[in-house]
Each structure stands twice: as C-alpha cells, then as structure tokens.
Design a protein around this motif. Structure first.
Motif, mmCIF file in Angstrom:
data_model
loop_
_atom_site.group_PDB
_atom_site.id
_atom_site.type_symbol
_atom_site.label_atom_id
_atom_site.label_comp_id
_atom_site.label_asym_id
_atom_site.label_seq_id
_atom_site.Cartn_x
_atom_site.Cartn_y
_atom_site.Cartn_z
ATOM 1 N N ILE A 1 0.870 -1.181 0.000
ATOM 2 C CA ILE A 1 0.000 0.000 0.000
ATOM 3 C C ILE A 1 0.897 1.219 0.000
ATOM 4 O O ILE A 1 1.736 1.386 0.891
ATOM 5 N N ASP A 2 0.763 2.051 -1.009
ATOM 6 C CA ASP A 2 1.585 3.255 -1.070
ATOM 7 C C ASP A 2 1.290 4.159 0.117
ATOM 8 O O ASP A 2 0.120 4.366 0.485
ATOM 9 N N ASN A 3 2.354 4.675 0.746
ATOM 10 C CA ASN A 3 2.185 5.609 1.853
ATOM 11 C C ASN A 3 2.082 7.053 1.372
ATOM 12 O O ASN A 3 1.668 7.939 2.128
ATOM 13 N N ILE A 4 2.484 7.294 0.134
ATOM 14 C CA ILE A 4 2.413 8.642 -0.442
ATOM 15 C C ILE A 4 1.440 8.598 -1.614
ATOM 16 O O ILE A 4 1.566 7.759 -2.514
ATOM 17 N N GLY A 5 0.440 9.474 -1.587
ATOM 18 C CA GLY A 5 -0.579 9.482 -2.617
ATOM 19 C C GLY A 5 -0.180 10.289 -3.837
ATOM 20 O O GLY A 5 0.793 11.052 -3.838
ATOM 21 N N THR A 6 -0.972 10.091 -4.900
ATOM 22 C CA THR A 6 -0.801 10.837 -6.147
ATOM 23 C C THR A 6 -2.009 11.732 -6.346
ATOM 24 O O THR A 6 -3.157 11.268 -6.239
ATOM 25 N N VAL A 7 -1.767 13.019 -6.609
ATOM 26 C CA VAL A 7 -2.849 13.980 -6.791
ATOM 27 C C VAL A 7 -3.089 14.176 -8.273
ATOM 28 O O VAL A 7 -2.176 14.499 -9.044
ATOM 29 N N ASN A 8 -4.342 13.958 -8.695
ATOM 30 C CA ASN A 8 -4.729 14.145 -10.092
ATOM 31 C C ASN A 8 -6.027 14.946 -10.123
ATOM 32 O O ASN A 8 -7.077 14.474 -9.671
ATOM 33 N N GLN A 9 -5.947 16.206 -10.613
ATOM 34 C CA GLN A 9 -7.100 17.100 -10.682
ATOM 35 C C GLN A 9 -7.754 17.255 -9.302
ATOM 36 O O GLN A 9 -8.966 17.242 -9.153
ATOM 37 N N GLY A 10 -6.900 17.409 -8.281
ATOM 38 C CA GLY A 10 -7.380 17.648 -6.927
ATOM 39 C C GLY A 10 -7.824 16.421 -6.168
ATOM 40 O O GLY A 10 -8.227 16.514 -5.008
ATOM 41 N N VAL A 11 -7.765 15.237 -6.793
ATOM 42 C CA VAL A 11 -8.191 13.989 -6.143
ATOM 43 C C VAL A 11 -6.953 13.182 -5.793
ATOM 44 O O VAL A 11 -6.094 12.937 -6.646
ATOM 45 N N VAL A 12 -6.868 12.746 -4.522
ATOM 46 C CA VAL A 12 -5.723 11.971 -4.052
ATOM 47 C C VAL A 12 -6.044 10.481 -4.171
ATOM 48 O O VAL A 12 -7.114 10.036 -3.757
ATOM 49 N N SER A 13 -5.116 9.721 -4.733
ATOM 50 C CA SER A 13 -5.287 8.273 -4.817
ATOM 51 C C SER A 13 -3.989 7.592 -4.404
ATOM 52 O O SER A 13 -2.899 8.170 -4.501
ATOM 53 N N TYR A 14 -4.130 6.354 -3.930
ATOM 54 C CA TYR A 14 -2.992 5.559 -3.458
ATOM 55 C C TYR A 14 -3.005 4.229 -4.191
ATOM 56 O O TYR A 14 -4.046 3.543 -4.245
ATOM 57 N N ASN A 15 -1.866 3.847 -4.747
ATOM 58 C CA ASN A 15 -1.769 2.569 -5.444
ATOM 59 C C ASN A 15 -1.651 1.416 -4.449
ATOM 60 O O ASN A 15 -0.912 1.494 -3.464
#
Length: 583
Positions: free
Chosen positions: A418-432
């Motif tokens: 589980i990724d501890n650092i998220g990715t922000v795309n168009q203001g939405v945070v997601s975690y791989n």
C-alpha cells in the motif's frame, strides 16, 4: 309609504347580515370536515444474527513489474533484520522488526483488560456466588456494629463535652469572686466569700447588716433574696446557688457589701472567658465529627444493604448487555493492539527473492523508507484507491479479482503493498495498492484490466439490523422497537398500525456493509424493529353539509368532490439518515 320603505331597508340589512353569518359558518364547517387526517403505519423487521462482510472495490491493471517494496506503516528503529539480499523467502516470513517496546506493553494491557472483561461477563452470567453473598452479609453486619458504635460514641462525646463546657462556665462565673464594702460603712466588719457559684445568671449580690434591737440581722438582695440572724464567724448562705459569706470584725447597722458574679475585674477573668469560648468551639466540633461518623456509617450500611440485595438477585438483561458490551470493547481494543504490534513486523507478502536490502539493525525508518524489495514470479495487479477506501485496507487483506478479457474467471489475491504517499490528479488523491495473485492463469497477461474487491472486515455470526432502521440523533445511534402484539394489519395498507408508539432504543453499532449494520449493544436477537414509517394523510368531504347550510340563507351553494389523499414514507421511524459503520 315612508314607513314601508324604512321597513324594507331594515329587513334588507338583516338579510345581508344573516347571509354573512351563514357564509362564515359554512366556511368553518367546510374546513372542519375537510381537515386532513393522518395515520402512521410501520414496516417491521427483526434483529437477527448473520455474517457481515465489508469491502472496497477498484479497477486497475495487471502489472508487468512483479516487485513489491517492503515499507513500515509507522516510524521506529529497526531492532532486527532477518534476511540477506538475494535470499529466497516464503510468504509471511519476517523481513525485519521495528522496536516493539511500547507495542508490547499496550498488547499486554489489552490482554489483561480482555481477561478482566471476560471474567466480569462470566461472573455476571453466573450471578453471585454463595461466598460473595456471605461476604456481603458480613459487610452489612459490620456496618450495623459500626453504626451502633458511632451512636454510642456520640452519646459519650455529648456527655463529655457538656461537662467540659459546664466546668469552663463555672470557672468563668467564679473568677476570683470578691466582696466590695460600701464606701459609707462605719464599722470594721469584713465580709468574706466562700463556696462555688452554681447558677447561670450574671449579676450582683448585695448584703446589708442592720440592728433590730434584738441583735444584728442581715438581708441579701440582687441575684437572690434571703434574710437571717447574723452569726459572726460562721459561714452563712447567700442563697441557694452555692455561695456563703462570713462576717468578722465589728460592723455597724446599715453597713453593706456587694459581690459581682462574675468578677470582670479579676486577673483570671479574661483567661477563663477564653477557655469557655474554646470549650464551646470544641464542643461543636466534637459533636459535628461524631454526627458525621454516624452519617458515614449509615451511608455505608445503606450501600452494603443494596449490594446484598443485588447479590441475592439474578443478573438483569441490562447488566448482561453492559458486561457483554464491555467484553466486545475489550476484544476490539486487543485486536487494535495486535494489529499495531503486527504492523511493526515487516513480512514477505508472497514467495519470492529479496532483490534489495536497504537497511540494517539500528536504522531509523519511516513510512517512506523502502526497507527491502522482494521480487516474485506471481502476477500482481495494481489498483488506485481514494483516501477514504485506502484507510480501510491493510496488508494481508484478501481480495477477489475478475477480468474483462476472460469471462467468468475469478482469482483470489492478497494485498502486498500500500503506497504511503498518494498521487494527486485534478485535486483527487489516490494511493496505489498492489494485489498478489494466489494462483496463476495463463490467460492473464500483463496490462489486462482487472476489477478488484478487497475484503476489509468479516464479522461472523453477529447481531444485525437493516441499515435503514438505524438513525442518528445527536451523538447517539437509535433504533425504534415495536411490540408485534401491539400491532394490527389493515386491508389494502402497507405495514401495520400500532396501538402504542414505538420505543426509542439507543444502540452501539459496529461494522456495516451498507445493507446491514452490526449491533454491539442495545438490542436482543428477535427484537422487532421499525424499518420504515408510512404516514397516510387524507381529507373528508363536507361539500353537501356546507352547501345545505348556505342554501338555508337563500344564496347559491357551492359543491365539493371527495377529499384527496397523500402518502409520505420515511425509513426507520422518520429520524435522520442512517449511519453506516461502527461507533
């Protein structure tokens, strides 16, 4: 002719007034008979035991990269590293361990709390033992003796303090009593005072000597009155309060003396007065303390008598529910402590090889630290999850996967990273999140789309209700209970009509899958609950009545058809929206 028109005008006014009155009356009658009537029916359900499975879903792709980074969910110092670079590892094998000092303490405390809650629950179910009842009876007997001792002590203290105050008062009243001769005395007589004054009044004694021809006489006035023949050198009573006087020398007739009680000019008067005030203060304090001891003994006796009654009674359903809720809470606390403890043990998510080892014993690691990288021959799916869903996912959670390219194929897997650092795309945070396949299928190729459902919790054989029955009122979750024996069905109508209003029950909720919610406390299996409330509003026609009344006034009537109806349905008894999830 003039009288005729005048009469006609007057009658016309009366007619108009009559019509107005009838119109008003007709309006109110119409409103009365057309007022809406409402009735509430209830759709019922039951609290029952079943298994609740909660999950989060996402879509992603089968990855070509078959490596997983081993990271820590928290920060701490590595106390052991159990593998070497290039070493083959099995699923679940320990890679490294973080400092567990605090977690070990928390885990031990949680185990102890669970043991205590379990013992309390078992004792509640079993009821009081004969030994505990005997101990409760002994406590009551001891309290009764303590109360008797306190009452006896109060009587003794009262007597002792009363005597101390009486002695101090006597010392004050007898402060160096002295006789004061009148300044005009002509004789050489000397008056002496003896005895102890036993009265409670303050004042002055006056003694006068006079000659009646048959010898000297005396008269006492003031605090007391007395007379008698004067016999010199022999103590004579001043009255009945314990004081005596003795006259010596040669007094003249009408010589007199005064004795002040108390003697405020005496050197010991001030100290005696202070001693008296101290005695009064001590008396009040001692009596208050003794009374407090009685009150305390009475309260203790009352508490132990209630405890004895409780011990002799079987446990109530509320006591059992309370003990059960405490046990459930202790189990949850232990589970959380165990998860925290396990999170500090970094393990291999699958069979593979340690491709890279980045840290050694003593290193301080954080959630962003890649302690090791494990490569596997198993396929891996990668799905992005939003910040709400990823918070519910843990390493090791089981998952099911389906594939758009292969119809009907379902493969199970395990959350490996589980990724501890998220990715922000168009203001939405997601975690791989990486999912390792439990089995391989040759039809699955890297890059294929995959649909994943991760099971986050399984609550087996737990008490549940439909989520629509659970309402939120303030900080409480509530369910409406309804006794089926107090209901009846109505033909053509959904639900049942209740003879009595539903009862509001405050509940503690657990997990929810959206359709059903776990109930930790507040309900019992088989309880009937309100799933939906339906309010039917209808109107009654009064057109004919209103028309008839209006026609009596000679005016034109107006008609009305049958009244309309409205149905308003609410879930869970018309409260707030149901709250999913646990408390």
């Amino acid at each position: 002719m003039k009288e005729f028109f005048k009469s006609l005008y007057t009658n016309k006014k009366r007619l108009v007034l009559c019509i107005i009155v009838l119109l008003i009356a007709g309006y109110f009658i119409y409103e009365h008979y057309n007022a809406p009537a409402s009735q509430t029916s209830y759709v019922l359900g039951q609290a029952s035991k079943q298994t609740i499975i909660t999950s989060v879903s996402g879509t992603g792709q089968v990855s070509q990269d078959r490596t997983v980074n081993i990271t820590s969910p928290g920060s701490g110092k590595l106390t052991s590293v159990n593998v070497k670079q290039g070493q083959a590892v099995k699923a679940g094998q320990t890679i490294a361990v973080l400092d567990q000092t605090n977690n070990t303490i928390a885990l031990n405390q949680a185990n102890a709390a669970l043991a205590s809650a379990q013992a309390s629950y078992d004792q509640t179910l079993a009821g009081a033992t004969s030994q505990s009842i005997q101990l409760a009876q002994l406590a009551v007997q001891s309290d009764q003796q303590a109360l008797a001792n306190a009452s006896s002590s109060l009587a003794t203290v009262t007597q002792q303090q009363s005597q101390s105050v009486a002695n101090a008062f006597s010392n004050l009243m007898n402060s160096s009593l002295q006789t004061v001769p009148y300044s005009n005395n002509l004789g050489t007589g000397v008056l002496a005072i003896s005895g102890t004054y036993s009265g409670s009044q303050t004042g002055i004694y006056t003694v006068i000597v006079y000659n009646t021809g048959g010898g000297l006489q005396y008269a006492v006035s003031g605090l007391e009155n007395s007379t008698g023949a004067l016999n010199k050198s022999i103590p004579l009573p001043l009255g009945t309060k314990g004081l005596y006087f003795t006259l010596t020398g040669n007094p003249y007739s009408n010589d007199s003396w005064t004795i002040s009680v108390p003697n405020t000019l005496a050197s010991n008067y001030s100290s005696n007065q202070n001693a008296y005030q101290t005695a009064l203060t001590n008396q009040g304090s001692a009596l208050q303390t003794a009374q407090q001891q009685i009150t305390s003994a009475q309260n203790k006796l009352q508490q132990d008598e209630i405890n004895l009654q409780v011990q002799q009674q079987p446990p109530t359903s509320q006591q059992i529910e309370s003990a059960k809720a405490s046990l459930t809470n202790a189990e949850a606390q232990l589970q959380n402590a165990q998860i925290t403890y396990n999170n500090n043990i970094l393990t291999a998510p699958f069979d593979g090889t340690v491709a890279q080892l980045n840290n050694q014993v003593g290193d301080l690691v954080t959630p962003s630290t890649n302690v090791a990288t494990v490569v596997t021959s198993q396929s891996i799916a990668i799905i992005p999850l939003n910040e709400v869903d990823v918070a519910n996912v843990k390493l090791g959670d089981k998952a099911t996967m389906t594939f758009n390219a292969v119809d009907g194929l379902t493969i199970t897997g395990t959350v490996a990273q589980i990724d501890n650092i998220g990715t922000v795309n168009q203001g939405v945070v997601s975690y791989n999140v990486k999912i390792a396949f439990d089995t391989e299928d040759p039809r699955i190729k890297p890059g294929m789309s995959v649909n994943v459902s991760v099971i986050t919790n399984i609550a087996a054989d737990v008490l549940t209700v439909p989520s629509s029955a659970v309402q939120t009122q303030g900080t409480n979750s509530v369910v409406l209970k309804l006794d089926p024996s107090q209901t009846q069905t109505v033909a053509g109508q959904t639900g049942v009509i209740a003879k009595t209003a539903p009862v509001r029950a405050v509940v503690q909720t657990g997990v929810s899958d959206g359709s059903n919610t776990q109930i930790l406390s507040g309900l019992n299996e088989g309880d009937s609950i309100v799933i939906q409330s339906i309010t039917i509003t209808s109107t009654k026609s009064a057109a004919s009545s209103a028309t008839s009344v209006l026609r009596l006034g000679g005016g034109g009537g107006f008609g009305g058809g049958a009244g309309g109806g409205a149905v308003r349905a609410t879930t869970g008894g018309g409260g707030a929206a149901p709250r999913a999830g646990g408390n």
